[in-house]
Motif scaffolding. Structure first.
Motif, PDB file in Angstrom:
ATOM      1  N   ASN A  10      59.168  68.235  91.337  1.00  0.00           N
ATOM      2  CA  ASN A  10      58.859  67.989  92.982  1.00  0.00           C
ATOM      3  C   ASN A  10      57.763  67.130  93.356  1.00  0.00           C
ATOM      4  N   ARG A  11      56.553  67.394  92.704  1.00  0.00           N
ATOM      5  CA  ARG A  11      55.521  66.687  92.949  1.00  0.00           C
ATOM      6  C   ARG A  11      55.711  65.047  92.361  1.00  0.00           C
ATOM      7  N   GLU A  12      56.253  65.207  91.280  1.00  0.00           N
ATOM      8  CA  GLU A  12      56.588  63.437  90.581  1.00  0.00           C
ATOM      9  C   GLU A  12      57.509  62.805  91.761  1.00  0.00           C
ATOM     10  N   ILE A  13      58.583  63.549  92.246  1.00  0.00           N
ATOM     11  CA  ILE A  13      59.487  62.805  93.168  1.00  0.00           C
ATOM     12  C   ILE A  13      58.542  62.537  94.325  1.00  0.00           C
ATOM     13  N   GLU A  14      57.789  63.427  94.698  1.00  0.00           N
ATOM     14  CA  GLU A  14      57.129  63.143  96.070  1.00  0.00           C
ATOM     15  C   GLU A  14      56.430  61.842  95.985  1.00  0.00           C
ATOM     16  N   SER A  15      55.559  61.680  94.758  1.00  0.00           N
ATOM     17  CA  SER A  15      54.920  60.315  94.308  1.00  0.00           C
ATOM     18  C   SER A  15      55.938  59.286  94.185  1.00  0.00           C
ATOM     19  N   LEU A  16      57.033  59.256  93.756  1.00  0.00           N
ATOM     20  CA  LEU A  16      58.071  58.346  93.809  1.00  0.00           C
ATOM     21  C   LEU A  16      58.363  57.560  95.260  1.00  0.00           C
ATOM     22  N   ILE A  17      58.510  58.677  96.241  1.00  0.00           N
ATOM     23  CA  ILE A  17      58.914  58.481  97.575  1.00  0.00           C
ATOM     24  C   ILE A  17      57.613  57.700  98.150  1.00  0.00           C
ATOM     25  N   GLU A  18      56.541  58.136  98.009  1.00  0.00           N
ATOM     26  CA  GLU A  18      55.065  57.378  98.503  1.00  0.00           C
ATOM     27  C   GLU A  18      55.199  56.154  97.902  1.00  0.00           C
ATOM     28  N   GLY A  19      55.464  55.992  96.564  1.00  0.00           N
ATOM     29  CA  GLY A  19      55.625  54.606  95.953  1.00  0.00           C
ATOM     30  C   GLY A  19      56.882  53.534  96.381  1.00  0.00           C
ATOM     31  N   GLY A  20      57.441  54.069  97.317  1.00  0.00           N
ATOM     32  CA  GLY A  20      58.782  53.419  97.576  1.00  0.00           C
ATOM     33  C   GLY A  20      59.890  53.167  96.500  1.00  0.00           C
ATOM     34  N   GLN A  21      59.867  54.244  95.434  1.00  0.00           N
ATOM     35  CA  GLN A  21      60.977  54.240  94.625  1.00  0.00           C
ATOM     36  C   GLN A  21      62.148  54.963  94.941  1.00  0.00           C
ATOM     37  N   PHE A  22      62.762  54.794  96.121  1.00  0.00           N
ATOM     38  CA  PHE A  22      63.768  55.797  96.721  1.00  0.00           C
ATOM     39  C   PHE A  22      64.830  55.946  95.694  1.00  0.00           C
ATOM     40  N   ALA A 354      73.613  64.388 114.431  1.00  0.00           N
ATOM     41  CA  ALA A 354      73.229  62.881 114.242  1.00  0.00           C
ATOM     42  C   ALA A 354      74.343  62.161 113.716  1.00  0.00           C
ATOM     43  N   SER A 355      74.682  61.003 114.414  1.00  0.00           N
ATOM     44  CA  SER A 355      75.621  60.088 113.935  1.00  0.00           C
ATOM     45  C   SER A 355      75.155  59.215 113.158  1.00  0.00           C
ATOM     46  N   PRO A 356      75.713  58.126 112.319  1.00  0.00           N
ATOM     47  CA  PRO A 356      75.381  57.224 111.528  1.00  0.00           C
ATOM     48  C   PRO A 356      74.400  56.105 112.195  1.00  0.00           C
ATOM     49  N   ALA A 357      73.230  55.829 111.748  1.00  0.00           N
ATOM     50  CA  ALA A 357      72.701  54.803 112.513  1.00  0.00           C
ATOM     51  C   ALA A 357      72.431  53.484 111.775  1.00  0.00           C
ATOM     52  N   VAL A 358      71.939  52.607 112.502  1.00  0.00           N
ATOM     53  CA  VAL A 358      71.850  51.301 111.999  1.00  0.00           C
ATOM     54  C   VAL A 358      70.469  51.276 111.202  1.00  0.00           C
ATOM     55  N   PRO A 359      70.090  50.635 110.050  1.00  0.00           N
ATOM     56  CA  PRO A 359      68.703  50.741 109.464  1.00  0.00           C
ATOM     57  C   PRO A 359      67.756  50.036 110.219  1.00  0.00           C
ATOM     58  N   ALA A 360      66.729  50.694 110.401  1.00  0.00           N
ATOM     59  CA  ALA A 360      65.664  50.083 111.096  1.00  0.00           C
ATOM     60  C   ALA A 360      64.318  50.583 110.568  1.00  0.00           C
ATOM     61  N   GLU A 361      63.377  49.845 110.786  1.00  0.00           N
ATOM     62  CA  GLU A 361      61.768  50.334 110.551  1.00  0.00           C
ATOM     63  C   GLU A 361      61.480  51.755 110.868  1.00  0.00           C
ATOM     64  N   ILE A 362      60.819  52.385 109.603  1.00  0.00           N
ATOM     65  CA  ILE A 362      60.266  53.545 109.895  1.00  0.00           C
ATOM     66  C   ILE A 362      58.934  53.490 110.533  1.00  0.00           C
ATOM     67  N   PRO A 363      58.713  54.238 111.543  1.00  0.00           N
ATOM     68  CA  PRO A 363      57.353  54.043 112.235  1.00  0.00           C
ATOM     69  C   PRO A 363      56.113  54.284 111.164  1.00  0.00           C
ATOM     70  N   ASP A 364      55.072  53.444 111.587  1.00  0.00           N
ATOM     71  CA  ASP A 364      53.842  53.639 110.482  1.00  0.00           C
ATOM     72  C   ASP A 364      53.195  54.993 110.674  1.00  0.00           C
ATOM     73  N   TRP A 365      53.582  55.679 111.680  1.00  0.00           N
ATOM     74  CA  TRP A 365      52.637  57.000 111.775  1.00  0.00           C
ATOM     75  C   TRP A 365      53.253  58.043 110.896  1.00  0.00           C
ATOM     76  N   ILE A 366      54.560  58.058 110.614  1.00  0.00           N
ATOM     77  CA  ILE A 366      55.048  58.962 109.866  1.00  0.00           C
ATOM     78  C   ILE A 366      54.691  58.612 108.172  1.00  0.00           C
ATOM     79  N   LYS A 367      54.776  57.399 108.016  1.00  0.00           N
ATOM     80  CA  LYS A 367      54.381  57.119 106.795  1.00  0.00           C
ATOM     81  C   LYS A 367      53.182  57.496 106.278  1.00  0.00           C
ATOM     82  N   SER A 368      52.104  57.407 107.153  1.00  0.00           N
ATOM     83  CA  SER A 368      50.642  57.739 107.161  1.00  0.00           C
ATOM     84  C   SER A 368      50.545  59.272 106.801  1.00  0.00           C
ATOM     85  N   MET A 369      51.552  60.107 107.161  1.00  0.00           N
ATOM     86  CA  MET A 369      51.428  61.669 107.231  1.00  0.00           C
ATOM     87  C   MET A 369      51.512  62.139 105.816  1.00  0.00           C
ATOM     88  N   ALA A 370      50.784  63.011 105.536  1.00  0.00           N
ATOM     89  CA  ALA A 370      50.731  63.597 104.079  1.00  0.00           C
ATOM     90  C   ALA A 370      51.816  64.649 104.207  1.00  0.00           C
TER      91      ALA A 370
END
Length: 370
Positions: A10-22, A354-370
């Protein structure tokens, strides 16, 4: 394939997400869920990977599943708020962000985002976010002021009884405050709606031994273990699974080479996951404006968005392998108008879909949250 402990994986997967390897993160999550089909932490990671990868319909499906097991899950409420915000469903976005704020009222990112959402609705941002009774009750619980917490929660529930997040908070306050009868009653009521509500199960596993309902404990314990495999190795309280050594639970690591054909995995469909880039729009019940007794949830859960390209498990169970059936998954009996309900965890969630959404930018504040 090399073997790895579940937590390390799980920690390795978390690192992949943080590295943009979705895509790789998603592949590893789905691989884990073949062995541990209800592991909550892997579900959270899968939802985050979909969210960061801008597959919002998939992320909403996963987060809603988590919320039926952990109604006050912080990550899922934040994710659902982002998704609804991108869909311009402002009331739902605020509702979920308020739930996240109640869990972490001192989180500056959550406070800033809630101000922004209020500003969108009211036309001007408030100078500060007032502490709600819900958040105050949570702080009382963390400070072991259980009587005060119980009083606050019951006051809120008297006005808004369809709040499973507050119901489980109340059950925890009863349990930790030594009011075992009240805790048992609350948890039993919750399990009638949410078969796999994690803390309700854990509380009953702690309380029921030595009582007239002791015969139910093994079944409840097995559900806890399905959600948290480390609980099988606790030596004391089932709440202490975090103290079990990482190596106690393991599995083979997926050898990801970038060519894994995820859309062809039938078991992925049985998870309610649509892996294509686009999704079809679907009508969402405006639950915030409809009286509770007029809501229609289809008997097994809130209706989920679906369309011709979204997940639909054929009736009869052909697409569900044995390991998923053993974990409690059921085939869809829908006519294509709604997807399978969130996790096999019970009935109404008390949260907006929630209904299907149009892709959009993720807010910076959530990206910075640990």
């Amino acid at each position: 394939m090399a073997k790895v402990s579940l937590r390390v994986y799980n920690r390795e997967i978390e690192s992949l997400i943080e590295g943009g390897q979705f895509p790789e993160a998603v592949a590893h999550c789905l691989h884990i869920l073949r062995t541990y089909p209800m592991h909550l932490e892997t579900y959270r990671l899968l939802g985050k990977a979909f969210l960061e990868g801008k597959k919002f319909a998939n992320a909403a499906d996963i987060f809603q599943r988590v919320l039926t097991a952990v109604p006050d899950d912080f990550v899922s409420h934040v994710g659902m708020s982002i998704i609804n915000d991108d869909e311009n469903r402002l009331d739902e976005a605020i509702w979920h962000m308020e739930r996240a704020f109640e869990v972490q009222p001192s989180n500056p990112g959550i406070t800033a985002e809630l101000k922004r959402l209020y500003g969108r609705r009211e036309g001007v941002e408030p100078p500060k976010i007032r502490l709600t009774r819900d958040a105050l009750a949570n702080m009382y619980t963390q400070g072991e002021l259980y009587n005060q917490a119980i009083a606050e929660i019951r006051s809120v529930l008297s006005e808004d009884p369809n709040r499973p997040d507050l119901q489980i908070m109340l059950a925890r306050a009863y349990f930790r405050g030594g009011q075992k009868v009240q805790a048992t009653e609350m948890c039993s009521a919750l399990l009638k709606r949410f078969k796999y509500c994690l803390d309700a199960l854990r509380i009953l596993v702690e309380i029921l031994p030595g009582t007239g309902r002791a015969e139910n404990v093994p079944a409840y314990r097995q559900r806890v273990i399905a959600l948290d495999p480390y609980a099988a190795y606790v030596s004391g309280s089932v709440f202490q699974s975090d103290q079990v050594q990482d190596a106690a639970v393991g599995l083979e690591r997926l050898e990801y080479d970038g060519s894994t054909a995820l859309p062809q995995l039938d078991w992925a469909s049985s998870l309610g996951i649509h892996l294509d880039e686009e999704s079809s729009p679907a009508a969402i019940p405006d639950w915030l404006n409809v009286p509770e007794d007029e809501l229609q949830h289809g008997g097994q859960g809130i209706a989920q968005p679906a369309g011709p390209d979204e997940v639909e498990v054929p009736a009869g169970g052909e697409a569900i392998p044995d390991f998923m059936k053993d974990a409690g998954w059921q085939p869809s009996t829908s006519d294509g108008q709604e997807a399978i309900p969130p996790l096999p965890l019970g009935g109404e969630t008390g949260i907006p879909a929630a209904s299907p959404a149009v892709p959009a930018e993720i807010p910076d504040w959530i990206k910075s949250m640990a």
